[in-house]
Design a protein around this motif. Structure first.
Motif, PDB file in Angstrom:
ATOM      1  N   LEU A   1       2.383   1.791  -3.455  1.00 30.14           N
ATOM      2  CA  LEU A   1       1.348   2.306  -4.357  1.00 30.14           C
ATOM      3  C   LEU A   1       1.084   3.788  -4.102  1.00 30.14           C
ATOM      4  O   LEU A   1       0.924   4.580  -5.035  1.00 30.14           O
ATOM      5  CB  LEU A   1       0.053   1.502  -4.186  1.00 30.14           C
ATOM      6  N   THR A   2       1.054   4.167  -2.820  1.00 32.02           N
ATOM      7  CA  THR A   2       0.844   5.580  -2.472  1.00 32.02           C
ATOM      8  C   THR A   2       1.976   6.438  -3.013  1.00 32.02           C
ATOM      9  O   THR A   2       1.743   7.509  -3.595  1.00 32.02           O
ATOM     10  CB  THR A   2       0.751   5.749  -0.946  1.00 32.02           C
TER      11      THR A   2
ATOM     12  N   LYS B   1       0.833  -1.215   0.000  1.00 27.06           N
ATOM     13  CA  LYS B   1       0.000   0.000   0.000  1.00 27.06           C
ATOM     14  C   LYS B   1       0.861   1.257   0.000  1.00 27.06           C
ATOM     15  O   LYS B   1       0.550   2.245  -0.678  1.00 27.06           O
ATOM     16  CB  LYS B   1      -0.929  -0.003   1.209  1.00 27.06           C
TER      17      LYS B   1
ATOM     18  N   ARG C   1      -7.796  -8.019  -2.874  1.00 19.53           N
ATOM     19  CA  ARG C   1      -8.546  -7.376  -1.796  1.00 19.53           C
ATOM     20  C   ARG C   1      -8.948  -8.376  -0.720  1.00 19.53           C
ATOM     21  O   ARG C   1      -8.969  -8.049   0.476  1.00 19.53           O
ATOM     22  CB  ARG C   1      -9.771  -6.675  -2.367  1.00 19.53           C
TER      23      ARG C   1
ATOM     24  N   ASP D   1       1.742   6.914  -6.547  1.00 13.76           N
ATOM     25  CA  ASP D   1       0.470   7.531  -6.913  1.00 13.76           C
ATOM     26  C   ASP D   1      -0.342   6.607  -7.822  1.00 13.76           C
ATOM     27  O   ASP D   1      -0.894   7.026  -8.853  1.00 13.76           O
ATOM     28  CB  ASP D   1       0.711   8.886  -7.597  1.00 13.76           C
ATOM     29  N   LYS D   2      -0.394   5.325  -7.423  1.00 12.58           N
ATOM     30  CA  LYS D   2      -1.132   4.317  -8.178  1.00 12.58           C
ATOM     31  C   LYS D   2      -2.171   3.651  -7.280  1.00 12.58           C
ATOM     32  O   LYS D   2      -2.095   3.719  -6.056  1.00 12.58           O
ATOM     33  CB  LYS D   2      -0.182   3.255  -8.745  1.00 12.58           C
ATOM     34  N   LYS D   3      -3.132   2.957  -7.895  1.00 16.17           N
ATOM     35  CA  LYS D   3      -4.209   2.292  -7.176  1.00 16.17           C
ATOM     36  C   LYS D   3      -4.023   0.776  -7.241  1.00 16.17           C
ATOM     37  O   LYS D   3      -3.248   0.253  -8.059  1.00 16.17           O
ATOM     38  CB  LYS D   3      -5.565   2.662  -7.785  1.00 16.17           C
ATOM     39  N   GLN D   4      -4.794   0.060  -6.403  1.00 12.17           N
ATOM     40  CA  GLN D   4      -4.750  -1.393  -6.407  1.00 12.17           C
ATOM     41  C   GLN D   4      -5.156  -1.957  -7.769  1.00 12.17           C
ATOM     42  O   GLN D   4      -4.611  -2.975  -8.219  1.00 12.17           O
ATOM     43  CB  GLN D   4      -5.646  -1.949  -5.310  1.00 12.17           C
ATOM     44  N   GLU D   5      -6.092  -1.292  -8.421  1.00 11.97           N
ATOM     45  CA  GLU D   5      -6.533  -1.743  -9.738  1.00 11.97           C
ATOM     46  C   GLU D   5      -5.369  -1.759 -10.738  1.00 11.97           C
ATOM     47  O   GLU D   5      -5.247  -2.674 -11.562  1.00 11.97           O
ATOM     48  CB  GLU D   5      -7.658  -0.837 -10.269  1.00 11.97           C
ATOM     49  N   TRP D   6      -4.532  -0.747 -10.654  1.00 12.38           N
ATOM     50  CA  TRP D   6      -3.353  -0.660 -11.539  1.00 12.38           C
ATOM     51  C   TRP D   6      -2.418  -1.831 -11.286  1.00 12.38           C
ATOM     52  O   TRP D   6      -1.935  -2.475 -12.229  1.00 12.38           O
ATOM     53  CB  TRP D   6      -2.628   0.670 -11.294  1.00 12.38           C
TER      54      TRP D   6
END
Length: 211
Positions: free
Chosen positions: A19-20, A16, A41, A23-28
């Motif tokens: 990703l932060t 996490k 998830r 600047d990316k999301k879990q979907e990416w």
């Protein structure tokens, strides 16, 4: 492998945080790693470790080795971003060799004021005493990779195949390469060439405690 002994909560905290910082999301991540979003998830929610194959896919997306991932901070810090410190040091003395590849030794927290350089900032150790009292042996410098920006200042440079951190001043027909420690002689170069290349300007220094 070491990751097998890592707590799932810590593993996913690191994921996490990375990703932060990207600047990316879990979907990416799921799209790039070909892992179903529901699988990721679910494992996060019940604190279950991913499979070995999933770990390899995640590390590949992050372009990290397992050691790099383990060393990455898992605790988010307000107004800072994490920058890797590479094995390659920049000499404030007689020059450090420039290897083809440099490993990540650590991570340092970059102040938010430098966030605009997020994708173009590098960190490295200083070796030697030629830039004292500005920099000391063991300090960590943060520098951009924009090359020479036309202004005087302190830069990370590649000089005759070695890495240096030096003060550059433009003169009429040359660039003066200056050590802040006056016992070291000044050098000059007519311009950037195969023997002299400016990596980027030093933007920040983290001093090692002296004494």
């Amino acid at each position: 492998m070491y990751y097998e002994y890592m707590e799932a909560e810590i593993f996913w905290k690191k994921v996490k945080q990375i990703l932060t910082d990207l600047d990316k999301k879990q979907e990416w991540l799921c799209e790039k790693a070909s892992i179903p979003l529901s699988t990721l998830r679910n494992k996060i929610s019940i604190s279950r470790m991913p499979t070995f194959e999933e770990v390899i896919k995640i590390l590949k997306v992050f372009d990290m080795s397992l050691d790099d991932f383990i060393a990455y901070p898992d605790t988010p810090q307000k107004d800072v971003i994490n920058i890797p410190v590479y094995e390659q040091a920049f000499s404030a003395g007689h020059g450090q060799e420039l290897p083809d590849h440099a490993e990540i030794l650590d991570y340092v927290a970059l102040p938010n004021e430098l966030k605009k350089y997020r994708n173009n900032v590098r960190a490295a150790y200083v070796r030697g005493d030629s830039m004292e009292p500005t920099f000391f042996d063991g300090d960590v410098i943060l520098f951009d990779n924009f090359g020479y920006n036309g202004t005087d200042g302190i830069y990370a440079i590649n000089y005759k195949g070695a890495a240096f951190v030096k003060r550059l001043q433009r003169d009429k027909d040359c660039v003066r390469i200056i050590s802040d420690n006056k016992i070291y002689k000044e050098m000059t170069e007519s311009g950037e060439s195969e023997d002299f290349r400016v990596v980027g300007k030093v933007r920040y220094v983290m001093h090692k405690v002296q004494g």
